[in-house]
Design a protein around this motif. Structure first.
Motif, mmCIF file in Angstrom:
data_model
loop_
_atom_site.group_PDB
_atom_site.id
_atom_site.type_symbol
_atom_site.label_atom_id
_atom_site.label_comp_id
_atom_site.label_asym_id
_atom_site.label_seq_id
_atom_site.Cartn_x
_atom_site.Cartn_y
_atom_site.Cartn_z
ATOM 1 N N ARG A 75 0.737 -1.233 0.012
ATOM 2 C CA ARG A 75 0.005 -0.105 0.167
ATOM 3 C C ARG A 75 0.845 1.136 -0.204
ATOM 4 O O ARG A 75 0.481 2.345 -0.578
ATOM 5 C CB ARG A 75 -0.815 0.019 1.297
ATOM 6 N N LEU A 76 1.963 1.243 0.578
ATOM 7 C CA LEU A 76 3.071 2.263 0.772
ATOM 8 C C LEU A 76 3.711 2.610 -0.591
ATOM 9 O O LEU A 76 4.109 3.717 -0.789
ATOM 10 C CB LEU A 76 4.162 2.035 1.895
ATOM 11 N N MET A 77 3.920 1.424 -1.343
ATOM 12 C CA MET A 77 4.509 1.866 -2.652
ATOM 13 C C MET A 77 3.662 1.967 -3.816
ATOM 14 O O MET A 77 4.110 2.205 -4.997
ATOM 15 C CB MET A 77 5.344 0.431 -2.945
ATOM 16 N N LEU A 78 2.400 2.073 -3.433
ATOM 17 C CA LEU A 78 1.495 2.268 -4.574
ATOM 18 C C LEU A 78 0.916 3.703 -4.673
ATOM 19 O O LEU A 78 0.894 4.335 -3.519
ATOM 20 C CB LEU A 78 0.090 1.294 -4.635
ATOM 21 N N ASP A 79 0.437 3.993 -5.936
ATOM 22 C CA ASP A 79 -0.201 5.512 -6.077
ATOM 23 C C ASP A 79 -1.447 5.370 -6.510
ATOM 24 O O ASP A 79 -2.134 6.421 -6.731
ATOM 25 C CB ASP A 79 0.580 6.397 -6.585
ATOM 26 N N ARG A 80 -2.203 3.973 -6.864
ATOM 27 C CA ARG A 80 -3.257 3.672 -7.268
ATOM 28 C C ARG A 80 -3.711 2.272 -7.041
ATOM 29 O O ARG A 80 -2.646 1.687 -6.700
ATOM 30 C CB ARG A 80 -3.510 4.113 -8.601
ATOM 31 N N MET A 81 -4.764 1.939 -7.398
ATOM 32 C CA MET A 81 -5.071 0.724 -7.398
ATOM 33 C C MET A 81 -4.162 -0.437 -7.984
ATOM 34 O O MET A 81 -3.871 -0.152 -9.242
ATOM 35 C CB MET A 81 -6.646 0.395 -8.106
ATOM 36 N N ASN A 82 -3.892 -1.506 -7.513
ATOM 37 C CA ASN A 82 -3.010 -2.324 -8.211
ATOM 38 C C ASN A 82 -3.645 -3.892 -7.978
ATOM 39 O O ASN A 82 -3.162 -4.458 -7.083
ATOM 40 C CB ASN A 82 -1.553 -2.363 -7.810
ATOM 41 N N ASN A 83 -4.385 -4.052 -8.719
ATOM 42 C CA ASN A 83 -5.137 -5.533 -8.381
ATOM 43 C C ASN A 83 -4.956 -6.494 -8.956
ATOM 44 O O ASN A 83 -4.013 -6.274 -9.847
ATOM 45 C CB ASN A 83 -6.906 -5.159 -8.271
#
Lengths: 90, 311, 409
Positions: free
Chosen positions: B182-190
């Motif tokens: 969650r900390l390394m993402l800037d949008r949904m990564n499903n």
């Protein structure tokens, strides 16, 4: 003859509508409850009395507050959709 | 647009996600279907991942598989040690697998575990975080998660956040799906099954993901090698057609369409359990914010975004 | 002074609708009926009904059941075939709501949609007499004898001549209107009915029914040219209503000032259908988001059960319904449609007709019929307002025009 003589607030309408519904419900319940079920029967009788009183109090209170027009042999009606009060005379 | 093809080479191929692996007799994909699947992937320019069973595949299969650049997903107990040595993803099916496994620091690991084992298995997970470069923990009985488990799960993740912080302090930037993603993402990564990823099963048919192959009798196949994938209602696999998810910021969520179907009967609607768990993870990730300067995860007042999405 | 209350329309949109599928049997075999699995065997038992009531009333403060009001709906098949059971259910509900001090005792209705055949029977009339203040009963009559009998025919065996039910229903209309003045009726249109729309609405008016709610079936039954024929029927009806000044006292749901406009993607994005906010219970004690999701209503999909009286409601299975919006389920042609307002859908039919088991694929079989309706509707209002203006009556009409209830499925 029917004419509009006033209007109540939605909150006031809600109060009388709820009492109206309860009174109808109690009347219909009275047709199926018998004195055999003493506890429930007593509860019903008590409730009918209380609801009737609250019902009449509402009309008395509103009539005093809004000073609605009245006439002998006439009656007041409320339209639950519009909150309008009518004077109905024959 | 399809970007990934997962080829499940056998009915008993390991499960690397929420779904249970099939438990019947081994049944390999036919060589013709394997070749056709690889050919389709080459022509469609998609990346291929192979999912293996525990037993050693015939050499002919390896020769065909090596004809395309690919990634291997292999069970930790695979008899083929050569395959295990070069696997990109190694699957530990249950906590009991941890003790007997020789870990490779350059592989990504999937730990499949029951909820209860995870909630009581803090030390085992911390042990893994000390040995692998990436750990994906997958709970296999999400449907049993109750609101009463929320606090326990939050405490577990809080404690594991400390373990992650210790790794970072020691210079090991371990990746842990439940906390650092969650900390390394800037949008949904499903997972994006059925949208960016599809699976080819041993029966020669396409499915949104291998999980749906186990429910093949429910009509989830989406085409075959002869005619190619034919996904009905493809929009429902996309984020913009998922009313709860599209406004959610638990970006690390798998958004598992198979779980969605099981719990809510719709591919685009997550169940309460999935949402609660991912939000506990999201919130626990906030503890690691100091390790990720410039990253923000705002405080929110709900655990299930359904509460704000419902009409 | 005597005091009277009038109560038109009731708690629109504020009531929970709870439907008891008391039987899957019916005396009729209407040709357009969406209930594909009707039968004489699946009748609700008293034990099942009681368990369902206890389950619901035990959860007074659950968000599923905390609405201010409730409508207990009885459906079939033909519900009045089970009048003894219904009577027992209603008595139990009244006693339980009262003895538990349940807030619904102050705001409930018993609602029926009946074919009207045994409306005048002694048990039905006794039931009506007991519950008159809390009843909403709709009798379905489709219009003229030929229109009604085209579809609403008695069940018959092979070789037996087809027999319409018009006479068996129309004889009960005066009694019904006497007991429920101002009642409306619901008319369903499928392809074969189109030539009879105008005469049927006028016939219903002549029977004393002042409000006719009428809609085209959502199923894909429409043939080439149906839209044109439909439009012509509606224009003929418009002419008759306007030229005969019937608009003063009568209403037909086909004509509404609010249809045929583009819909705003943000402000008009709500779902039209109430499935998921309602609850249906079948004879086996299974719960559904609406009756249309029970197996006997579905042609090609599995029932969408959301629980049962033993295990309760699985709220996960309601999530798709409660987050469904117009845009997400609509194809681009509907989103961009210039005459979208008033175009309805049935969530159950969407599900049944979808390419995959989803409620998120809107069926569009009704599209050309809606567009035809919009054209005729535009004609109606343009003609009516022009007439009123020329006569200097527009202002008066606006003040006194008959109130219409919102359309429901």
């Amino acid at each position: 003859m029917k004419k509009i003589i006033g209007k109540v607030t939605p909150e006031e309408k809600q109060e009388i509508q709820s009492l109206f519904e309860r009174r109808n419900g109690l009347n219909e319940l009275a047709r199926i409850l018998t004195a055999d079920n003493a506890e429930l029967y007593e509860k019903l009788v008590r409730d009918m009395g209380e609801t009737g009183t609250r019902f009449q109090n509402w009309w008395d209170r509103m009539a005093a507050k809004y000073q609605w027009e009245s006439s002998d042999g006439g009656n007041w009606e409320i339209n639950f959709d519009t909150c309008e009060i009518y004077l109905v005379t024959k | 647009m399809i970007k990934y093809l997962i080829i499940q080479v056998d009915d008993t191929s390991v499960s690397y996600c929420h779904y249970p692996a099939l438990t019947g007799k081994p049944r390999l994909i036919s060589l013709d279907d394997l070749r056709a699947g690889i050919l389709w992937a080459m022509k469609e320019n998609v990346t291929v991942q192979f999912v293996y069973p525990s037993y050693r595949l015939p050499d002919e299969y390896h020769r065909v598989i090596e004809s395309i650049d690919h990634a291997d997903i292999v069970p930790a107990g695979c008899e083929d040690t050569g395959l295990l040595d070069k696997a990109d993803v190694i699957v530990l099916d249950g906590m009991s697998r941890i003790a007997s496994h020789t870990f490779r620091s350059n592989a990504a690991y999937v730990l499949r575990t029951s909820k209860e084992d995870l909630l009581t298995g803090r030390d085992a997970v911390a042990y893994l975080l000390d040995r692998v470069m990436r750990l994906n923990v997958v709970i296999t009985d999400v449907e049993t998660f109750t609101d009463d488990d929320t606090e326990r799960y939050g405490k577990l993740l809080g404690s594991l956040a400390e373990a992650v912080a210790e790794q970072y302090a020691a210079g090991r930037n371990v990746q842990f799906n439940l906390l650092t993603d969650r900390l390394m993402l800037d949008r949904m990564n499903n997972c994006n099954a059925g949208w960016e990823t599809i699976a080819l099963a041993p029966d020669g048919r396409f499915y949104p993901c291998p999980a749906f192959y186990g429910d093949a009798d429910k009509g989830y196949n989406i085409g075959d090698l002869h005619l190619g994938p034919d996904i009905k209602n493809p929009q429902l696999y996309r984020l913009d057609h998922a009313p709860i998810c599209r406004r959610c910021d638990a970006w690390q969520c798998r958004r598992c369409t198979w779980l969605n179907c099981r719990l809510t009967l719709e591919v685009n609607t997550p169940g309460h359990q999935q949402c609660i768990m991912t939000h506990v993870e999201r919130n626990a990730s906030r503890r690691l914010l100091p390790l990720f300067p410039g990253t923000e995860i705002p405080e929110i007042g709900y655990l299930d975004p359904f509460d704000i999405a419902k009409n | 002074m005597e005091i009277k209350e009038t109560d038109n329309g009731w708690q629109e949109g504020m009531a929970k609708s709870i439907t008891f599928i008391v039987t899957k049997d019916c005396q009729l075999a209407c040709k357009y009926c969406y209930l594909v699995g009707k039968n004489e065997k699946e009748r609700m038992s008293w034990e099942t009904a009681k368990a369902a009531i206890d389950y619901i009333l035990d959860r007074e403060h659950d968000e599923m059941f905390d609405t201010e009001s409730v409508i207990f709906d009885f459906i079939g098949g033909e519900p009045f075939l089970e009048i003894e059971l219904i009577d027992r259910i209603c008595d139990y509900l009244k006693v339980q709501m009262f003895s538990r001090n349940h807030h619904w005792f102050n705001s409930y209705r018993f609602s029926f949609s009946t074919n009207g055949i045994n409306y005048d029977s002694e048990p039905v009339q006794r039931f009506i007499g007991k519950n008159i203040g809390h009843l909403s009963i709709g009798i379905t009559i489709d219009g003229t004898r030929r229109k009604h009998d085209l579809n609403r025919v008695w069940k018959h065996s092979n070789g037996e001549a087809e027999r319409g039910s018009y006479d068996d229903v129309v004889r009960n209309i005066p009694l019904w209107l006497n007991q429920f003045p101002g009642s409306s009726t619901k008319v369903t249109i499928s392809s074969a009915d189109i030539p009879y729309i105008c005469e049927s609405v006028l016939h219903l008016y002549s029977l004393g029914i002042h409000e006719v709610n009428i809609n085209c079936v959502f199923e894909n039954v429409w043939n080439e040219g149906d839209d044109i024929a439909f439009e012509q029927q509606l224009m003929q009806l418009a002419d008759t209503i306007i030229d005969g000044d019937l608009y003063r006292d009568y209403a037909c749901s086909f004509f509404s000032e609010h249809i045929g406009k583009p819909l705003d993607p943000v402000n008009d994005n709500q779902n039209w259908c109430g499935a998921g906010r309602m609850l249906s219970i079948d004879s086996a004690g299974n719960f559904y988001p609406c009756t249309r999701f029970a197996q006997y209503s579905l042609r090609s999909k599995k029932a969408w059960m959301i629980g049962n009286i033993h295990d309760g409601i699985d709220k996960n299975r309601l999530r798709p319904f409660l987050t469904l919006d117009r845009l997400t389920q609509s194809p681009r042609e509907c989103i961009d449609c210039e005459v979208a307002s008033g175009c309805a859908w049935c969530q159950g039919e969407n599900y049944d007709a979808a390419d995959t088991p989803t409620i998120y694929q809107r069926a569009t079989a009704i599209c050309k019929m809606h567009k035809a309706r919009v054209r005729a509707n535009n004609y109606y209002w343009n003609k009516l307002y022009r007439k009123l203006e020329l006569e200097g009556n527009r202002e008066e009409y606006e003040k006194n025009k008959p109130a219409r209830k919102p359309e429901t499925c």
